[in-house]
Design a protein around this motif. Structure first.
Motif, mmCIF file in Angstrom:
data_model
loop_
_atom_site.group_PDB
_atom_site.id
_atom_site.type_symbol
_atom_site.label_atom_id
_atom_site.label_comp_id
_atom_site.label_asym_id
_atom_site.label_seq_id
_atom_site.Cartn_x
_atom_site.Cartn_y
_atom_site.Cartn_z
ATOM 1 N N ILE A 12 0.846 -1.204 0.000
ATOM 2 C CA ILE A 12 0.000 0.000 0.000
ATOM 3 C C ILE A 12 0.880 1.251 0.000
ATOM 4 C CG2 ILE A 12 -1.652 1.324 1.375
ATOM 5 C CD1 ILE A 12 -2.755 -1.412 2.326
ATOM 6 N N LEU A 13 1.943 1.230 0.804
ATOM 7 C CA LEU A 13 2.879 2.356 0.822
ATOM 8 C C LEU A 13 3.495 2.557 -0.555
ATOM 9 C CD1 LEU A 13 4.565 4.523 2.251
ATOM 10 C CD2 LEU A 13 6.159 2.720 2.956
ATOM 11 N N ALA A 14 3.883 1.447 -1.209
ATOM 12 C CA ALA A 14 4.447 1.545 -2.555
ATOM 13 C C ALA A 14 3.450 2.146 -3.529
ATOM 14 C CB ALA A 14 4.878 0.159 -3.037
ATOM 15 N N SER A 15 2.172 1.769 -3.397
ATOM 16 C CA SER A 15 1.129 2.294 -4.274
ATOM 17 C C SER A 15 0.972 3.798 -4.107
ATOM 18 C CB SER A 15 -0.197 1.592 -3.961
ATOM 19 O OG SER A 15 -1.270 2.233 -4.592
ATOM 20 N N ILE A 16 0.911 4.238 -2.855
ATOM 21 C CA ILE A 16 0.691 5.662 -2.597
ATOM 22 C C ILE A 16 1.940 6.465 -2.963
ATOM 23 C CG2 ILE A 16 0.173 7.348 -0.780
ATOM 24 C CD1 ILE A 16 -1.448 5.071 0.573
ATOM 25 N N CYS A 17 3.119 5.869 -2.766
ATOM 26 C CA CYS A 17 4.352 6.546 -3.170
ATOM 27 C C CYS A 17 4.434 6.681 -4.688
ATOM 28 C CB CYS A 17 5.568 5.794 -2.645
ATOM 29 S SG CYS A 17 5.896 6.071 -0.881
ATOM 30 N N LEU A 18 3.944 5.690 -5.420
ATOM 31 C CA LEU A 18 3.891 5.809 -6.877
ATOM 32 C C LEU A 18 3.002 6.976 -7.288
ATOM 33 C CD1 LEU A 18 3.739 2.191 -8.359
ATOM 34 C CD2 LEU A 18 5.373 3.985 -8.939
ATOM 35 N N ALA A 19 1.862 7.105 -6.590
ATOM 36 C CA ALA A 19 0.981 8.234 -6.869
ATOM 37 C C ALA A 19 1.683 9.555 -6.557
ATOM 38 C CB ALA A 19 -0.311 8.112 -6.050
ATOM 39 N N ALA A 20 2.453 9.572 -5.452
ATOM 40 C CA ALA A 20 3.198 10.782 -5.088
ATOM 41 C C ALA A 20 4.335 11.062 -6.052
ATOM 42 C CB ALA A 20 3.742 10.640 -3.657
ATOM 43 N N LEU A 21 4.863 10.021 -6.685
ATOM 44 C CA LEU A 21 5.932 10.205 -7.672
ATOM 45 C C LEU A 21 5.402 10.803 -8.959
ATOM 46 C CD1 LEU A 21 8.915 9.571 -8.568
ATOM 47 C CD2 LEU A 21 8.041 7.380 -9.393
ATOM 48 N N CYS A 80 -9.290 5.017 -5.371
ATOM 49 C CA CYS A 80 -9.554 4.275 -6.608
ATOM 50 C C CYS A 80 -10.076 5.206 -7.698
ATOM 51 C CB CYS A 80 -10.563 3.160 -6.333
ATOM 52 S SG CYS A 80 -11.049 2.235 -7.804
ATOM 53 N N ILE A 81 -11.050 6.047 -7.341
ATOM 54 C CA ILE A 81 -11.619 6.981 -8.311
ATOM 55 C C ILE A 81 -10.555 7.973 -8.786
ATOM 56 C CG2 ILE A 81 -13.286 8.862 -8.615
ATOM 57 C CD1 ILE A 81 -15.111 7.356 -6.630
ATOM 58 N N GLY A 82 -9.769 8.503 -7.829
ATOM 59 C CA GLY A 82 -8.761 9.501 -8.173
ATOM 60 C C GLY A 82 -7.671 8.959 -9.076
ATOM 61 N N THR A 83 -7.117 7.791 -8.722
ATOM 62 C CA THR A 83 -6.041 7.231 -9.539
ATOM 63 C C THR A 83 -6.557 6.775 -10.910
ATOM 64 O OG1 THR A 83 -6.354 5.125 -8.362
ATOM 65 C CG2 THR A 83 -4.544 6.543 -7.648
ATOM 66 N N LEU A 174 2.235 4.853 -14.845
ATOM 67 C CA LEU A 174 2.539 4.879 -13.420
ATOM 68 C C LEU A 174 1.266 4.922 -12.589
ATOM 69 C CD1 LEU A 174 5.587 7.322 -13.317
ATOM 70 C CD2 LEU A 174 5.608 4.880 -12.864
ATOM 71 N N GLY A 175 0.263 5.662 -13.059
ATOM 72 C CA GLY A 175 -1.016 5.688 -12.360
ATOM 73 C C GLY A 175 -1.658 4.315 -12.315
ATOM 74 N N ALA A 176 -1.583 3.590 -13.419
ATOM 75 C CA ALA A 176 -2.142 2.234 -13.470
ATOM 76 C C ALA A 176 -1.394 1.305 -12.516
ATOM 77 C CB ALA A 176 -2.085 1.698 -14.894
ATOM 78 N N LEU A 177 -0.060 1.434 -12.455
ATOM 79 C CA LEU A 177 0.727 0.620 -11.530
ATOM 80 C C LEU A 177 0.354 0.902 -10.082
ATOM 81 C CD1 LEU A 177 4.348 0.650 -13.030
ATOM 82 C CD2 LEU A 177 2.850 -1.329 -12.729
ATOM 83 N N SER A 178 0.091 2.167 -9.778
ATOM 84 C CA SER A 178 -0.305 2.533 -8.422
ATOM 85 C C SER A 178 -1.575 1.800 -8.007
ATOM 86 C CB SER A 178 -0.520 4.052 -8.335
ATOM 87 O OG SER A 178 -0.961 4.427 -7.054
#
Length: 508
Positions: A12-21, A80-83, A174-178
């Motif tokens: 989950i941290l990796a997912s949110i960090c991808l979004a932050a990246l 989910c909606i945002g990403t 990257l958004g899809a990976l998140s």
């Protein structure tokens, strides 16, 4: 925590960090791609400016509203909606047929980014506790810094090898990976005491920023005394007054204005504003100078910008460590002084300067901006009572992101106005459409400006930009020094115990 739960939390941290990246990469990528977009799609200088500002405006103005919606309807659902929306709009930008359609998609992408970041941060707070939570948010901030540091270089590589549209396809990936990393493992959480969105506050706040940004961007082209610009700025002021009245009357306001009675809280809000004017605006306008005026390739511009942004990978960590012995407020103020020295050094460079001569002052600016950057997130929580930390964080993040959009609009307008004033002095007679020409020059579109006014030599157009840029650097130096003085005044006193403990946590 079991091994399985720990692994799920890390994913989950990796997912949110991808979004932050991907968020800062979207911000910097649009800036680096602007010259290439203008060459292919055309568009006025104002339309090209909105490629960056449309994203920052909606992103910054809706962060707190997105947080309220996440509390009520679920953090996982809104993430989910945002990403998903961010991924779709990024993909659609790769097929944009015009600058106007790209601007509209960028605005929608900012809405999606606000939803993803606000809900993702709230979800992260539910997955970790204590020191683990501090480290998780430190990782989130570091990832954001990586996006800022390497975004221009990655964008330059993509543009030169695959074209500017590839930037938006990459952010979509990257958004899809998140989503793939985080959604299957993220648990749904809500705030049982949530009362819904403060619609009057959200609408008046967003309207205030939109009218002000639009008015400032339009000012150099239409004239500051034009009915359109005056009307927009007056509407912004009226909406601001309405927003303050609304927030003072509602039971659960979007923005608790009573926090501004705490002097140290006011000082913290100055930190992101100061970094906007000594760092963030340069991330946007320097690519335009390097590519459009100095003739660098996108890759070369990306490498040059690395000197400005690379310190963000190291200095914030150093600042958090130094905060064990030195007041965070004192460190932040010193950082602004260092950044001001770098800005002034940059302004004194000869127009033919290159290589190390340019890199050194940019490094100094990055080091100076990195000191407050590494401390302000912790300070935002520590300077208010614990039970109000959530609201304080929301206000701080809104001030940071919305302030970036406003700062970009103001700095772009100043550069265009200075360029127009220089051209008026340099040419023998009044030339029709000179305001539009100045906008093109300020945006780094010298080829298009030369086409519009072939009677003005290119050397004069280049000189108008460089002279105006030097004056702008003097103005940014003054704002940065004022920020330092204000931070010294509000935050340089010894930190209370709560703030000291936060500083210690950040250095772990």
């Amino acid at each position: 925590m079991s091994t399985a739960n720990s692994r799920g939390s890390l994913m989950i941290l990796a997912s949110i960090c991808l979004a932050a990246l991907v968020l800062p990469m979207s911000f910097t990528g649009g800036a680096v791609a602007r010259p290439a977009i203008g060459h292919e799609l055309g568009g006025s200088a104002v339309q090209l400016t909105w490629i960056t500002n449309a994203f920052m405006l909606t992103f910054g103005s809706l962060l707190m509203a997105a947080g309220a919606l996440a509390d009520q309807y679920g953090r996982k659902r809104l993430f989910c909606i945002g990403t998903a929306l961010f991924t779709l709009t990024s993909f659609a930008q790769g097929f944009a047929p015009s600058v106007l359609s790209l601007d509209l998609l960028r605005a929608l992408q900012g809405v999606a980014g606000a939803a993803a970041l606000a809900s993702g941060s709230a979800a992260l707070a539910q997955e970790f506790e204590g020191h683990a939570q501090t480290r998780a948010f430190s990782m989130l901030g570091t990832t954001f810094g990586i996006g800022l540091a390497f975004g221009p270089l990655v964008s330059g590589l993509l543009i030169e090898s695959l074209g500017w549209r590839s930037i938006f396809f990459a952010t979509a990936a990257l958004g899809a990976l998140s989503m793939i990393f985080g959604l299957p493992r993220m648990r749904e959480t809500r705030d049982p005491n949530a009362t819904g969105l403060d619609w009057p506050g959200t609408l008046t706040f967003t309207g205030t920023l939109a009218c002000f940004t639009f008015g400032v961007i339009q000012g150099p082209e239409s004239g500051w005394d034009s009915p359109l610009v005056v009307g927009l700025l007056l509407a912004s002021a009226a909406l601001l007054v309405a927003f303050i009245k609304v927030e003072n009357r509602v039971a659960r306001p979007m923005l608790d204005l009573s926090l501004f009675r705490i002097p140290r809280f006011v000082g913290v809000q100055l930190l992101p504003i100061g970094t906007c004017y000594c760092y963030i605006v340069l991330v946007v306008i320097l690519p335009l100078r390097f590519i459009g005026v100095e003739g660098m390739s996108e890759i070369e511009a990306g490498w040059m910008l690395l000197a400005l942004s690379a310190p963000m990978l190291v200095v914030p960590i150093l600042a958090a460590t130094l905060a064990r012995w030195i007041s965070p407020g004192l460190l932040s103020g010193l950082g602004f002084v260092i950044a001001a020295v770098g800005l002034q050094w940059f302004s004194r460079l000869d127009s033919a300067a290159s290589g190390t001569e340019v890199i050194l002052p940019m490094l100094l600016i990055g080091v100076g901006a990195g000191l407050p950057w590494g401390l302000m997130d912790g300070l935002a929580i520590s300077v208010v009572p614990k039970e109000r930390a959530g609201m304080a964080t929301g206000i701080f993040n809104t001030a940071r992101v919305a302030g970036e959009g406003v700062a970009l609009a103001i700095v772009s307008a100043i550069l265009a106005s200075l360029t127009q004033a220089y051209l008026l002095d340099a040419v023998d007679s009044e030339i029709a459409g000179l305001a539009g020409v100045a906008q093109q020059v300020a945006a780094g579109e010298l080829v298009r400006a030369a086409t519009l006014v072939p009677e003005i030599p290119r050397a004069i157009l280049v000189a108008s930009y460089l002279e105006s840029f030097d004056v702008l650097l003097h103005i940014l130096t003054g704002i940065t020094l004022l920020s330092a003085l204000a931070v010294f005044g509000f935050l340089s006193r010894p930190a209370p115990e709560s703030e000291a403990s936060v500083s210690l946590d950040l250095s772990r």
